[in-house]
Scaffold this motif. Sequence first.
Motif, PDB file in Angstrom:
ATOM      1  N   ARG A  39       0.840  -1.189   0.000  1.00 50.81           N
ATOM      2  CA  ARG A  39       0.000   0.000   0.000  1.00 50.81           C
ATOM      3  C   ARG A  39       0.876   1.240   0.000  1.00 50.81           C
ATOM      4  O   ARG A  39       2.019   1.220   0.453  1.00 50.81           O
ATOM      5  CB  ARG A  39      -0.910   0.016   1.227  1.00 50.81           C
ATOM      6  CG  ARG A  39      -1.851  -1.185   1.312  1.00 50.81           C
ATOM      7  CD  ARG A  39      -2.725  -1.113   2.550  1.00 50.81           C
ATOM      8  NE  ARG A  39      -3.570   0.062   2.543  1.00 50.81           N
ATOM      9  CZ  ARG A  39      -4.405   0.390   3.535  1.00 50.81           C
ATOM     10  NH1 ARG A  39      -4.471  -0.378   4.613  1.00 50.81           N
ATOM     11  NH2 ARG A  39      -5.147   1.470   3.458  1.00 50.81           N
ATOM     12  N   PRO A 220      -0.675  -2.245  -7.897  1.00 49.17           N
ATOM     13  CA  PRO A 220      -1.771  -1.293  -7.665  1.00 49.17           C
ATOM     14  C   PRO A 220      -1.304  -0.045  -6.938  1.00 49.17           C
ATOM     15  O   PRO A 220      -1.828   1.040  -7.162  1.00 49.17           O
ATOM     16  CB  PRO A 220      -2.761  -2.108  -6.827  1.00 49.17           C
ATOM     17  CG  PRO A 220      -2.497  -3.531  -7.192  1.00 49.17           C
ATOM     18  CD  PRO A 220      -1.021  -3.608  -7.430  1.00 49.17           C
ATOM     19  N   ALA A 223       0.051   2.371  -9.526  1.00 51.26           N
ATOM     20  CA  ALA A 223      -1.048   3.034 -10.232  1.00 51.26           C
ATOM     21  C   ALA A 223      -1.697   4.097  -9.353  1.00 51.26           C
ATOM     22  O   ALA A 223      -2.092   5.172  -9.830  1.00 51.26           O
ATOM     23  CB  ALA A 223      -2.090   1.999 -10.672  1.00 51.26           C
ATOM     24  N   GLU A 224      -1.780   3.818  -8.059  1.00 53.18           N
ATOM     25  CA  GLU A 224      -2.352   4.797  -7.131  1.00 53.18           C
ATOM     26  C   GLU A 224      -1.456   6.030  -7.025  1.00 53.18           C
ATOM     27  O   GLU A 224      -1.953   7.162  -6.952  1.00 53.18           O
ATOM     28  CB  GLU A 224      -2.534   4.159  -5.756  1.00 53.18           C
ATOM     29  CG  GLU A 224      -3.269   5.051  -4.768  1.00 53.18           C
ATOM     30  CD  GLU A 224      -3.542   4.359  -3.442  1.00 53.18           C
ATOM     31  OE1 GLU A 224      -4.024   5.025  -2.509  1.00 53.18           O
ATOM     32  OE2 GLU A 224      -3.255   3.140  -3.339  1.00 53.18           O
ATOM     33  N   ARG A 225      -0.131   5.832  -7.028  1.00 57.25           N
ATOM     34  CA  ARG A 225       0.782   6.974  -6.964  1.00 57.25           C
ATOM     35  C   ARG A 225       0.613   7.884  -8.187  1.00 57.25           C
ATOM     36  O   ARG A 225       0.636   9.118  -8.068  1.00 57.25           O
ATOM     37  CB  ARG A 225       2.232   6.494  -6.883  1.00 57.25           C
ATOM     38  CG  ARG A 225       2.643   5.901  -5.564  1.00 57.25           C
ATOM     39  CD  ARG A 225       2.662   6.903  -4.438  1.00 57.25           C
ATOM     40  NE  ARG A 225       3.581   8.010  -4.639  1.00 57.25           N
ATOM     41  CZ  ARG A 225       4.899   7.974  -4.449  1.00 57.25           C
ATOM     42  NH1 ARG A 225       5.480   6.843  -4.060  1.00 57.25           N
ATOM     43  NH2 ARG A 225       5.633   9.048  -4.616  1.00 57.25           N
ATOM     44  N   GLY A 227      -2.059   8.192  -9.899  1.00 56.33           N
ATOM     45  CA  GLY A 227      -3.330   8.874  -9.690  1.00 56.33           C
ATOM     46  C   GLY A 227      -3.209  10.018  -8.702  1.00 56.33           C
ATOM     47  O   GLY A 227      -3.820  11.083  -8.888  1.00 56.33           O
ATOM     48  N   PHE A 273     -10.141   9.476 -13.968  1.00 56.57           N
ATOM     49  CA  PHE A 273     -10.290   8.385 -13.006  1.00 56.57           C
ATOM     50  C   PHE A 273     -11.345   7.368 -13.424  1.00 56.57           C
ATOM     51  O   PHE A 273     -11.281   6.212 -12.992  1.00 56.57           O
ATOM     52  CB  PHE A 273     -10.581   8.948 -11.616  1.00 56.57           C
ATOM     53  CG  PHE A 273      -9.363   9.525 -10.963  1.00 56.57           C
ATOM     54  CD1 PHE A 273      -8.415   8.701 -10.393  1.00 56.57           C
ATOM     55  CD2 PHE A 273      -9.141  10.883 -10.961  1.00 56.57           C
ATOM     56  CE1 PHE A 273      -7.268   9.215  -9.809  1.00 56.57           C
ATOM     57  CE2 PHE A 273      -8.002  11.418 -10.374  1.00 56.57           C
ATOM     58  CZ  PHE A 273      -7.066  10.579  -9.803  1.00 56.57           C
ATOM     59  N   GLY A 277      -7.834   5.664 -14.312  1.00 58.83           N
ATOM     60  CA  GLY A 277      -7.363   5.670 -12.937  1.00 58.83           C
ATOM     61  C   GLY A 277      -7.382   4.290 -12.300  1.00 58.83           C
ATOM     62  O   GLY A 277      -8.339   3.532 -12.463  1.00 58.83           O
ATOM     63  N   ARG A 278      -6.288   3.969 -11.590  1.00 62.02           N
ATOM     64  CA  ARG A 278      -6.122   2.703 -10.870  1.00 62.02           C
ATOM     65  C   ARG A 278      -6.062   1.477 -11.778  1.00 62.02           C
ATOM     66  O   ARG A 278      -6.142   0.350 -11.296  1.00 62.02           O
ATOM     67  CB  ARG A 278      -7.231   2.511  -9.836  1.00 62.02           C
ATOM     68  CG  ARG A 278      -7.151   3.493  -8.681  1.00 62.02           C
ATOM     69  CD  ARG A 278      -8.166   3.146  -7.624  1.00 62.02           C
ATOM     70  NE  ARG A 278      -8.029   4.042  -6.467  1.00 62.02           N
ATOM     71  CZ  ARG A 278      -8.825   4.022  -5.421  1.00 62.02           C
ATOM     72  NH1 ARG A 278      -9.813   3.147  -5.366  1.00 62.02           N
ATOM     73  NH2 ARG A 278      -8.639   4.863  -4.420  1.00 62.02           N
ATOM     74  N   ARG A 279      -5.948   1.672 -13.068  1.00 66.94           N
ATOM     75  CA  ARG A 279      -5.825   0.536 -13.988  1.00 66.94           C
ATOM     76  C   ARG A 279      -4.365   0.353 -14.360  1.00 66.94           C
ATOM     77  O   ARG A 279      -3.667   1.308 -14.674  1.00 66.94           O
ATOM     78  CB  ARG A 279      -6.684   0.743 -15.224  1.00 66.94           C
ATOM     79  CG  ARG A 279      -8.169   0.720 -14.900  1.00 66.94           C
ATOM     80  CD  ARG A 279      -9.025   0.538 -16.149  1.00 66.94           C
ATOM     81  NE  ARG A 279     -10.418   0.422 -15.785  1.00 66.94           N
ATOM     82  CZ  ARG A 279     -11.017  -0.713 -15.434  1.00 66.94           C
ATOM     83  NH1 ARG A 279     -10.324  -1.829 -15.392  1.00 66.94           N
ATOM     84  NH2 ARG A 279     -12.291  -0.731 -15.112  1.00 66.94           N
ATOM     85  N   PRO A 414     -13.829   1.607 -13.220  1.00 66.22           N
ATOM     86  CA  PRO A 414     -13.674   1.689 -11.767  1.00 66.22           C
ATOM     87  C   PRO A 414     -14.614   2.723 -11.178  1.00 66.22           C
ATOM     88  O   PRO A 414     -14.962   3.706 -11.820  1.00 66.22           O
ATOM     89  CB  PRO A 414     -12.213   2.118 -11.601  1.00 66.22           C
ATOM     90  CG  PRO A 414     -11.878   2.810 -12.874  1.00 66.22           C
ATOM     91  CD  PRO A 414     -12.677   2.115 -13.938  1.00 66.22           C
ATOM     92  N   PRO A 416     -14.763   5.633  -8.816  1.00 66.37           N
ATOM     93  CA  PRO A 416     -13.873   6.531  -8.080  1.00 66.37           C
ATOM     94  C   PRO A 416     -14.341   6.706  -6.643  1.00 66.37           C
ATOM     95  O   PRO A 416     -15.534   6.663  -6.355  1.00 66.37           O
ATOM     96  CB  PRO A 416     -13.953   7.858  -8.858  1.00 66.37           C
ATOM     97  CG  PRO A 416     -14.540   7.494 -10.188  1.00 66.37           C
ATOM     98  CD  PRO A 416     -15.418   6.312  -9.936  1.00 66.37           C
TER      99      PRO A 416
END
Length: 417
Positions: A39, A220, A223-225, A227, A273, A277-279, A414, A416
């Motif tokens: 995480r 993941p 990808a979050e970073r 985003g 997003f 986003g997150r993909r 996704p 959001p």
Amino acid sequence: MGSRSEGANRPRRTAGLRRLRKRLWQPPRPHGQVRAGRRVSFLELFYDLIFVVVIGRAAHALAADVSWRTVGEFVVVFGLIWIAWMNGTIYQDLHGREDVRSRSYVFFQMLILTVLALYTEHAGGEDGRAFAVVYSVLLLVLTWLWYVVRRHDPPELRPVPALYLIGMVLSVATVSGSAVLRPQHRLLVWAVLVVAWMIGLMLLHRPDRSIEDIGVRPSPALAERFGLFTIIVLGEAVLGVVVGILDAGRTPRAIATGLTGLLIAYAFWWTYFDLVGRRLPGVTGGWFGRWVSLHLPVTGAIAAAGAGMESMVEHATDSHVPLATGWLLAGAVALLNLGLIMLIRTLNDYRRLLPVYRPVNVALAVGAGVALLIGWIRPPPWMLALSLVAVLAAVWWVGVNRMLHLPDPDEALPKPE
């Protein structure tokens, strides 16, 4: 007896200190040692927030004087900022630990970035030499970190990190050498470096091999970073609206225009997003490097739009938006759309969601053309903002409409948070 027992305990204390030091100051994780289920840490969030200041200084310089020259300067300086953020982010994701060593190097980078922010606003002019020197120090630290990783890599995984390390060394030499050049020549060298980085990332590994073959596995958390960095530049757009309203005297027209412009930032958020986003990118076909590099034009477009919003609000009472401001905002929307078209194709879900993404890409392309047409017409500021919001909303609706026609729409795009 006391001295004898003390002498016997000394090796135990020494061994304990060595074990403690080993736990607190560990070497970086080599390629291939990916932490499953990792995480994003609070330290990484803090690191990203430092870039709010740096990007804010660059955007403020553009908003204060929107012209073709300042747009070019902003594009180049933002590219350098993004390269620094990307290197720090990917390094921490692939090789960082929760020990004192990793934390110390992250905080050290943050100190350098704080100094860099002092020279970012006028990096294209009188502060360019100081910016080059400080930026070279930051790249040198990152180069050392990547070098230590290569030392701990298994022999079969060293060729690609070695090429990356060569690119880092050349970047340090290029930026440090640019400090002695004239401002216009310095910017040209920086621009070539940014383009070279984009091309290099796209050619990071052979298309016929998986990115995991070189010990890299997109997570993941990574990808979050990316985003989160998008959210940072969106925050700059909000700040641009507030500053524009204050500079315009907080008149009702300026407030109304600013709030309308703020809808552009909202539309950017929905578009990015909900679509990408997150993909994660595909692990084969060379998509990872393209996924990384294409975030540069996408986030750069959002940051430039923030500067354009500030200028637009300051001219809220004009009958037509200023030519440079209109083209800046319209061009930012067009660049975002075109960047998303290419970014979508890198996603691991692209083939699975082709019934959604195919019409979305068509809508994005049409939307880019319409945005440029709006910028050419030069409507009043409030109408420019509202028209660009309509363009982005239409693109988003195409995606949602197609999603609702899939057998399992909840799995399509996704949600959001």
